[in-house]
Design a protein around this motif. Sequence first.
Motif, mmCIF file in Angstrom:
data_model
loop_
_atom_site.group_PDB
_atom_site.id
_atom_site.type_symbol
_atom_site.label_atom_id
_atom_site.label_comp_id
_atom_site.label_asym_id
_atom_site.label_seq_id
_atom_site.Cartn_x
_atom_site.Cartn_y
_atom_site.Cartn_z
ATOM 1 N N TYR A 20 -11.598 1.488 -0.047
ATOM 2 C CA TYR A 20 -11.818 2.018 -1.946
ATOM 3 C C TYR A 20 -11.078 3.248 -2.451
ATOM 4 O O TYR A 20 -10.001 2.958 -2.968
ATOM 5 N N PHE A 21 -11.543 4.114 -1.788
ATOM 6 C CA PHE A 21 -10.860 5.155 -2.097
ATOM 7 C C PHE A 21 -9.655 5.852 -1.779
ATOM 8 O O PHE A 21 -8.381 6.169 -2.777
ATOM 9 N N PHE A 22 -9.413 4.813 -0.983
ATOM 10 C CA PHE A 22 -7.918 5.028 -0.024
ATOM 11 C C PHE A 22 -6.853 4.637 -0.772
ATOM 12 O O PHE A 22 -5.339 4.923 -1.163
ATOM 13 N N ILE A 23 -7.588 3.582 -1.235
ATOM 14 C CA ILE A 23 -5.571 2.689 -2.346
ATOM 15 C C ILE A 23 -6.370 3.300 -3.313
ATOM 16 O O ILE A 23 -4.577 2.732 -3.798
ATOM 17 N N GLN A 24 -7.053 3.056 -4.126
ATOM 18 C CA GLN A 24 -6.562 4.173 -5.567
ATOM 19 C C GLN A 24 -6.500 5.017 -5.874
ATOM 20 O O GLN A 24 -5.637 4.778 -6.448
ATOM 21 N N ARG A 25 -6.200 5.977 -4.818
ATOM 22 C CA ARG A 25 -5.851 7.429 -5.417
ATOM 23 C C ARG A 25 -4.226 6.604 -4.987
ATOM 24 O O ARG A 25 -3.249 7.555 -5.365
ATOM 25 N N PHE A 26 -3.935 5.802 -3.990
ATOM 26 C CA PHE A 26 -2.319 5.698 -3.773
ATOM 27 C C PHE A 26 -1.514 4.342 -4.705
ATOM 28 O O PHE A 26 -0.781 4.582 -5.309
ATOM 29 N N LEU A 27 -2.539 3.608 -5.753
ATOM 30 C CA LEU A 27 -2.524 3.443 -6.865
ATOM 31 C C LEU A 27 -1.981 4.214 -8.128
ATOM 32 O O LEU A 27 -1.729 4.403 -8.866
ATOM 33 N N GLY A 28 -2.700 4.880 -7.857
ATOM 34 C CA GLY A 28 -2.838 5.625 -9.089
ATOM 35 C C GLY A 28 -1.135 6.925 -8.888
ATOM 36 O O GLY A 28 -0.753 6.901 -10.012
ATOM 37 N N PHE A 30 1.424 5.151 -9.275
ATOM 38 C CA PHE A 30 2.285 4.585 -9.867
ATOM 39 C C PHE A 30 1.359 4.098 -10.990
ATOM 40 O O PHE A 30 2.137 3.825 -12.751
ATOM 41 N N TRP A 31 -0.038 3.991 -11.443
ATOM 42 C CA TRP A 31 -0.080 3.542 -12.678
ATOM 43 C C TRP A 31 -1.477 4.620 -13.173
ATOM 44 O O TRP A 31 -1.952 5.770 -12.310
ATOM 45 N N ASP A 32 -1.690 4.670 -14.417
ATOM 46 C CA ASP A 32 -2.055 6.127 -15.184
ATOM 47 C C ASP A 32 -3.407 5.864 -15.401
ATOM 48 O O ASP A 32 -4.034 4.753 -14.816
ATOM 49 N N SER A 33 -3.966 6.037 -15.971
ATOM 50 C CA SER A 33 -5.692 6.205 -16.158
ATOM 51 C C SER A 33 -5.587 5.202 -17.319
ATOM 52 O O SER A 33 -6.806 4.980 -17.239
ATOM 53 N N GLN A 34 -5.216 5.063 -17.800
ATOM 54 C CA GLN A 34 -5.021 3.689 -18.822
ATOM 55 C C GLN A 34 -5.514 2.731 -18.170
ATOM 56 O O GLN A 34 -5.401 0.641 -19.036
ATOM 57 N N ARG A 35 -4.838 2.877 -16.725
ATOM 58 C CA ARG A 35 -5.243 0.917 -16.512
ATOM 59 C C ARG A 35 -5.965 0.810 -15.114
ATOM 60 O O ARG A 35 -5.691 1.163 -14.026
ATOM 61 N N LEU A 36 -7.317 2.019 -14.959
ATOM 62 C CA LEU A 36 -8.329 2.091 -14.136
ATOM 63 C C LEU A 36 -8.895 1.176 -13.530
ATOM 64 O O LEU A 36 -9.210 1.087 -12.233
ATOM 65 N N ARG A 37 -9.258 1.016 -15.122
ATOM 66 C CA ARG A 37 -10.225 -0.543 -14.777
ATOM 67 C C ARG A 37 -9.378 -1.514 -13.222
ATOM 68 O O ARG A 37 -10.168 -2.080 -12.331
ATOM 69 N N LEU A 38 -8.019 -2.065 -13.667
ATOM 70 C CA LEU A 38 -7.036 -3.064 -13.223
ATOM 71 C C LEU A 38 -7.446 -1.841 -11.386
ATOM 72 O O LEU A 38 -7.140 -2.924 -10.488
ATOM 73 N N ARG A 39 -7.090 -0.499 -11.161
ATOM 74 C CA ARG A 39 -6.559 0.315 -9.963
ATOM 75 C C ARG A 39 -7.811 -0.418 -9.068
ATOM 76 O O ARG A 39 -8.030 -1.020 -8.162
ATOM 77 N N LYS A 40 -9.302 -0.044 -10.120
ATOM 78 C CA LYS A 40 -10.057 -0.574 -9.089
ATOM 79 C C LYS A 40 -10.865 -2.022 -8.558
ATOM 80 O O LYS A 40 -11.025 -2.102 -7.540
ATOM 81 N N ILE A 42 -8.174 -4.086 -7.648
ATOM 82 C CA ILE A 42 -7.297 -4.350 -7.323
ATOM 83 C C ILE A 42 -7.582 -3.274 -5.821
ATOM 84 O O ILE A 42 -7.638 -4.153 -3.974
ATOM 85 N N SER A 43 -8.368 -2.116 -6.267
ATOM 86 C CA SER A 43 -8.643 -1.479 -4.588
ATOM 87 C C SER A 43 -9.915 -1.991 -3.605
ATOM 88 O O SER A 43 -9.507 -1.976 -2.574
ATOM 89 N N ALA A 44 -10.904 -2.763 -4.831
ATOM 90 C CA ALA A 44 -12.512 -2.809 -4.909
ATOM 91 C C ALA A 44 -12.017 -4.711 -3.557
ATOM 92 O O ALA A 44 -12.037 -4.886 -2.323
ATOM 93 N N VAL A 45 -11.154 -5.213 -3.944
ATOM 94 C CA VAL A 45 -10.364 -6.937 -2.983
ATOM 95 C C VAL A 45 -9.847 -5.855 -1.887
ATOM 96 O O VAL A 45 -9.822 -7.066 -1.458
ATOM 97 N N ALA A 46 -8.638 -5.694 -2.406
ATOM 98 C CA ALA A 46 -7.822 -4.827 -1.224
ATOM 99 C C ALA A 46 -8.614 -4.294 -0.292
ATOM 100 O O ALA A 46 -8.511 -4.530 0.822
ATOM 101 N N ALA A 47 -9.604 -3.195 -0.794
ATOM 102 C CA ALA A 47 -10.471 -3.062 0.571
ATOM 103 C C ALA A 47 -11.580 -3.449 1.673
ATOM 104 O O ALA A 47 -11.821 -3.960 1.977
#
Length: 375
Positions: A20-28, A30-40, A42-47
């Motif tokens: 979850y944390f590995f994927i989230q920092r990867f997505l970070g 490309f996506w700024d903090s304004q899309r943090l909720r979406l990153r979380k 996607i990261s949760a589902v992918a993980a």
Amino acid sequence: MILFLGFAGMLIIPLGIYLYFFIQRFLGIFWDSQRLRLRKIISAVAAAAAAAGAVNLFGLWALLVFYTAAAGIATDIIRYGFRKAGRPWNRTFDLIWRSGIFAFAVTAVITGYAYVNMHRVTVADYTIQTKKPIREQGYRVVFLSDLHFGTTMDLEKLQDYCEQMEQKQPDLVVLGGDIVDEKTSLQEVKEAFGALAKISSTFGTFYVYGNHDKGRYSNTCDFTESQLAQTIEDSGIVILEDDAVLLNEELSITGRRDRSDGSRTGGFRNASADLIKELPPTAFHMLADHQPRDMEENASAGYDLMLSGHTHAGQMWPVGLVTELFDKSTVNYGQKSFGDLQLIVSSGIAGWGYPLRTGKHSEYVVISIENANVG
């Protein structure tokens, strides 16, 4: 089964959290903090998906995911060490860390090595000396196990290795089980035993079943147990299931029923001592048992040499290390003495599940049994 599922759960839960944390920092990247909720999300589902796919600890996906996670954790430790030491962690290093490039590269290198290592078959030579009154020139035995035909080699490659084994001029050939498995087709079964039966030897070829040969781990196995037995017998190979054969009046080969049969069919193995009680005690007694267990019992029964496979020497690190640490009743690889009994455990000529190996090399074994009274 419950114990296995519990162990798998102990691994999968922390794996999913780390991913979850590995994927989230990867997505970070490309996506700024304004899309943090979406990153979380996607990261949760992918993980969760990646970790769930790794529940089959013996599958290729689990292997790739765990190796990638381990390499990612190693990168985290390096980064932590730099920061703790007050060393600069520049933007290039930060990008490498966030992108997971190092983790993916390490996994790719390991996988490439594992593929080459699995397909490179070596010869393991052993010499056993005995004071038993065997002939002066001794005996030569070729032993191979865990072919799992269809996983790493085709018929042409197997025939090449069979020719190499025949050049060793064996007195007998011993097949230590798992020559085929639940994924082998009936045609491949016929090809495998047809090729192995052509290895010329003085006394012939003897075979013991492994835990995979009979295809009991799958409901879609392409052959039945009776078809397997008929194919082996038609090829001229002798099946030994709690049977012993005396050769040249001074050398015996005993084959054990695989210990997995008891839990699956309700049948039980005979005591190993009973299998040779009618044979002369002065004979050199060999025992082939797919799984390297019950060594003390076999030593007390009067056996001189035990041949096993099954472990694949771990096949993928650190499985062998875990086995050595937590299962003291078996031996992972190599030669070990139990009183007057010599045990030889082969890593196998191939592997199961996928054509990858980092635990050790693939091999077949050549054993020279020498008369210690000569010379």
